[in-house]
Design a protein around this motif. Structure first.
Motif, PDB file in Angstrom:
ATOM      1  N   GLY A 374       0.811  -1.217   0.000  1.00 40.85           N
ATOM      2  CA  GLY A 374       0.000   0.000   0.000  1.00 40.85           C
ATOM      3  C   GLY A 374       0.843   1.265   0.000  1.00 40.85           C
ATOM      4  O   GLY A 374       0.297   2.367   0.104  1.00 40.85           O
ATOM      5  N   TYR A 375       2.162   1.120  -0.111  1.00 44.71           N
ATOM      6  CA  TYR A 375       3.049   2.294  -0.138  1.00 44.71           C
ATOM      7  C   TYR A 375       3.062   2.893  -1.549  1.00 44.71           C
ATOM      8  O   TYR A 375       2.948   2.181  -2.553  1.00 44.71           O
ATOM      9  N   VAL A 376       3.255   4.218  -1.573  1.00 44.48           N
ATOM     10  CA  VAL A 376       3.398   4.929  -2.854  1.00 44.48           C
ATOM     11  C   VAL A 376       4.868   4.878  -3.271  1.00 44.48           C
ATOM     12  O   VAL A 376       5.755   5.190  -2.474  1.00 44.48           O
ATOM     13  N   GLU A 377       5.109   4.460  -4.524  1.00 47.11           N
ATOM     14  CA  GLU A 377       6.486   4.354  -5.023  1.00 47.11           C
ATOM     15  C   GLU A 377       6.680   5.248  -6.243  1.00 47.11           C
ATOM     16  O   GLU A 377       5.777   5.405  -7.063  1.00 47.11           O
ATOM     17  N   ASN A 378       7.889   5.829  -6.299  1.00 43.50           N
ATOM     18  CA  ASN A 378       8.347   6.537  -7.499  1.00 43.50           C
ATOM     19  C   ASN A 378       9.635   5.869  -7.973  1.00 43.50           C
ATOM     20  O   ASN A 378      10.492   5.483  -7.153  1.00 43.50           O
ATOM     21  N   ILE A 379       9.775   5.738  -9.300  1.00 42.43           N
ATOM     22  CA  ILE A 379      10.952   5.086  -9.884  1.00 42.43           C
ATOM     23  C   ILE A 379      11.807   6.149 -10.577  1.00 42.43           C
ATOM     24  O   ILE A 379      11.301   7.007 -11.311  1.00 42.43           O
ATOM     25  N   GLU A 420      27.525   5.573 -15.427  1.00 45.13           N
ATOM     26  CA  GLU A 420      26.732   4.423 -14.981  1.00 45.13           C
ATOM     27  C   GLU A 420      25.307   4.885 -14.692  1.00 45.13           C
ATOM     28  O   GLU A 420      25.098   5.992 -14.162  1.00 45.13           O
ATOM     29  N   THR A 421      24.347   4.045 -15.063  1.00 47.15           N
ATOM     30  CA  THR A 421      22.941   4.331 -14.804  1.00 47.15           C
ATOM     31  C   THR A 421      22.431   3.387 -13.722  1.00 47.15           C
ATOM     32  O   THR A 421      22.578   2.163 -13.835  1.00 47.15           O
ATOM     33  N   VAL A 422      21.842   3.955 -12.672  1.00 45.46           N
ATOM     34  CA  VAL A 422      21.386   3.181 -11.522  1.00 45.46           C
ATOM     35  C   VAL A 422      19.874   3.350 -11.368  1.00 45.46           C
ATOM     36  O   VAL A 422      19.404   4.465 -11.142  1.00 45.46           O
ATOM     37  N   PRO A 423      19.066   2.279 -11.471  1.00 49.10           N
ATOM     38  CA  PRO A 423      17.628   2.387 -11.185  1.00 49.10           C
ATOM     39  C   PRO A 423      17.383   2.310  -9.676  1.00 49.10           C
ATOM     40  O   PRO A 423      17.908   1.430  -9.003  1.00 49.10           O
ATOM     41  N   VAL A 424      16.604   3.234  -9.142  1.00 47.89           N
ATOM     42  CA  VAL A 424      16.300   3.254  -7.707  1.00 47.89           C
ATOM     43  C   VAL A 424      14.810   3.533  -7.521  1.00 47.89           C
ATOM     44  O   VAL A 424      14.137   4.015  -8.436  1.00 47.89           O
TER      45      VAL A 424
END
Length: 469
Positions: A374-379, A420-424
C-alpha cells in the motif's frame, strides 16, 4: 607600377583587373625579426609536439569527439562543460580587442597561424631558391633542368610540411599513436584520410600559394580592426617630416640637407621586405600586418648611411602630432578589466569544478505506483558521470521527508571517464504524505574524498492527500 595600383592601360582601354604579382619578401635581420622567429618556433613547437605529450598514461591533449570527451592534461571536459568553451571564446575575443587597442595588429604580425605557417614556407623557399633577388631571377629564367629541380624540391618540401601539419592536426582528435600505426599500415578510416588531406591542402594553399592574399582579401579582421584603433594605439609609421623629400645620395655625403633631401634614400628596401608588398611610406594601410620587417630593414640601411635609426618605427598618432600619449584610456581599461574578470571567473570555475555529475530521470510512464504494502512508489534512473581520470566509488543517499524509504544500491563504482545508470525506488506510506508533490534530494559522495560530492533535487509524486481523523 606600385603594389597598390589596381589598373593598367592597354592601348586606349583601361583593364580593371591585373594579374596577381607574387610577393617575394626580402630576408631581414633585427630585433623585431628575432622576436618573430622566436614566436614562430615557439608556436610551431607547441603545435607539433602537443599530441605527443602524455599525462597519466593517456595523451595529454585529446579531443575525443566519438566519446565526447576532451582531455586537457589532468582535466576531462564533457559536452556538459560547454560553458567553459564559451568562456574561452569570450576571453580570446576580449584579448584580441585589448591587445589591438593597445598595440595594433600584434596578433597578425607575430602569432596568427597564417603568419606563422607562411613564415615557415618562406624559409623553405629561401633555403631552396635563395633570397629575393635569386627567386626573381629564377622566375624570369626559361625552364631548364635546374629550374625544374629547384621547383620540384621546393614543392616536395612544402607538401611534406603540409602533410605533417594535417597529420598533426588530426592527431589532436585521434590518438596520435593509433593514427601513426594506421597510416603506416595504410589502414586509416575515410574520415581520417579526408581530414589529413584537407588540412594538408589548406596549409599548402594558404601558406605556400595564397600567403598575403589571405590577409588582404580573405581575413575579416583586416577589415574591422580599425574600429578598435584610436590615436594612442601603437602603429608602424614612417616619419614623413624627417624622411621627405626622398632621394638617392652617396654614402657619407653630408650636403643632402642643402639639396632639400630628407633622410629617406628611396632604396625601397622597406617595400621589398614587406610580406604584403605595401609601401609604409604611403601611410597606415589595412594591408599592414605590423610584422615590423620594414623597421628592421630601414634601421639597417640607416646604420649603413650613418643616419639615426627610427625613420620607420613603432609610434602613435598622438606622438606623431606632438601630443601626450595616454596608455590608460577608457577603452583599454574597460577591455582590460572585463578580460581580467572573465579570466578569473574561468580559472576559478575550472578549479572549483566538481569531477562528478548527477542527472536524475524520473519514470515518465507512471507518475507513481502503489506496491503490495500500500506504499506509494516513485521510480528514478540516476545517471552518474565520472568526469575525472580516476576510477571512483560513490555512495548514494537521499534527503527529504524522513518517512521516505530508499530502495537501491548504497554504493556504485564508476570507471574513469565513464557513466553508470542506476535504477532506484523511493516509497512512503501515503498516510505520511504532507503534499502530493514532495521535494527530495539525491546525494552522491566519493567514498575516498568527501570533498567530491554533488546533490540534485527531484520530485516525489503521490495521490490525493489522505484525510486524517
Amino acid at each position: 607600377m606600385s603594389q597598390k595600383d589596381d589598373t593598367f592601360v592597354v592601348g586606349d582601354e583601361q583593364d580593371l583587373y591585373q594579374k596577381q604579382q607574387k610577393i617575394r619578401p626580402k630576408k631581414v635581420s633585427g630585433i623585431f625579426n628575432n622576436f618573430r622567429v622566436l614566436s614562430v618556433w615557439l608556436l610551431l613547437g607547441i603545435y607539433y609536439i602537443g599530441p605527443w605529450l602524455s599525462w597519466n598514461g593517456r595523451q595529454a591533449i585529446l579531443l575525443d569527439l566519438p566519446a565526447r570527451q576532451f582531455h586537457l592534461f589532468g582535466i576531462t571536459f564533457w559536452p556538459q562543460d560547454f560553458i567553459f568553451l564559451t568562456l574561452l571564446l569570450v576571453i580570446a575575443a576580449l584579448a584580441l580587442f585589448f591587445f589591438t587597442s593597445v598595440a595594433g595588429r600584434l596578433w597578425c604580425g607575430y602569432a596568427c597561424p597564417q603568419t606563422v605557417w607562411t613564415q615557415l614556407f618562406v624559409w623553405v623557399e629561401r633555403l631552396v631558391e635563395g633570397d629575393r633577388n635569386k627567386q626573381i631571377k629564377l622566375a624570369k629564367a626559361p625552364w631548364s633542368f635546374k629550374k625544374a629541380r629547384l621547383k620540384f624540391t621546393k614543392h616536395t618540401l612544402w607538401i611534406i610540411l603540409a602533410l605533417f601539419t594535417g597529420y598533426t592536426f588530426v592527431g589532436y582528435f585521434v590518438p596520435i599513436d593509433v593514427l601513426t600505426e594506421e597510416i603506416l599500415a595504410f589502414n586509416t578510416t575515410p574520415w581520417e584520410t579526408f581530414w589529413v588531406l584537407f588540412y594538408s591542402f589548406a596549409t599548402w594553399g594558404n601558406a605556400g600559394k595564397l600567403r598575403e592574399q589571405v590577409c588582404i582579401y580573405m581575413c575579416p579582421y583586416a577589415r574591422f580592426q580599425s574600429s578598435m584603433f584610436d590615436k594612442d594605439t601603437l602603429i608602424i609609421a614612417y616619419d614623413e617630416k624627417r624622411g621627405e623629400t626622398r632621394g638617392g645620395r652617396k654614402i657619407g655625403s653630408n650636403d643632402y640637407k642643402e639639396r632639400g633631401l630628407g633622410d629617406c634614400i628611396d632604396c625601397h628596401q622597406c617595400v621589398q621586405a614587406c610580406p604584403t608588398g605595401i609601401d609604409i611610406r604611403d601611410g597606415l594601410q589595412y594591408e599592414c600586418i605590423a610584422c615590423a620587417a620594414c623597421i628592421d630593414v630601414c634601421d639597417e640601411v640607416m646604420d649603413k648611411v650613418g643616419y639615426p635609426k627610427g625613420l620607420i618605427r613603432y609610434t602613435t598618432e598622438n606622438k606623431e602630432a606632438g601630443k601626450k600619449v595616454k596608455l590608460f584610456r577608457a577603452k583599454t581599461v574597460g577591455y582590460g578589466l572585463v578580460l581580467l574578470t572573465i579570466s578569473a571567473v574561468f580559472v576559478f570555475s575550472v578549479w572549483a569544478r566538481t569531477p562528478v555529475e548527477l542527472d536524475i530521470i524520473k519514470d515518465r510512464n507512471r507518475l507513481y505506483i502503489t506496491n503490495s504494502l500500500g506504499y506509494v512508489e516513485n521510480i528514478y534512473k540516476l545517471n552518474i558521470l565520472n568526469k575525472s581520470q580516476q576510477d571512483r566509488v560513490y555512495t548514494i543517499s537521499v534527503d527529504g521527508q524522513k518517512e521516505i524509504n530508499y530502495q537501491g544500491p548504497q554504493q556504485i563504482a564508476v570507471a574513469a571517464g565513464n557513466q553508470e545508470t542506476v535504477p532506484v525506488r523511493l516509497s512512503i506510506d501515503p498516510f505520511y504524505m504532507q503534499s502530493r508533490n514532495l521535494k527530495v534530494t539525491f546525494n552522491i559522495e566519493d567514498v575516498n574524498d568527501a570533498s567530491i560530492e554533488v546533490s540534485e533535487p527531484a520530485r516525489f509524486l503521490g495521490p490525493a492527500l489522505v484525510k486524517r481523523r
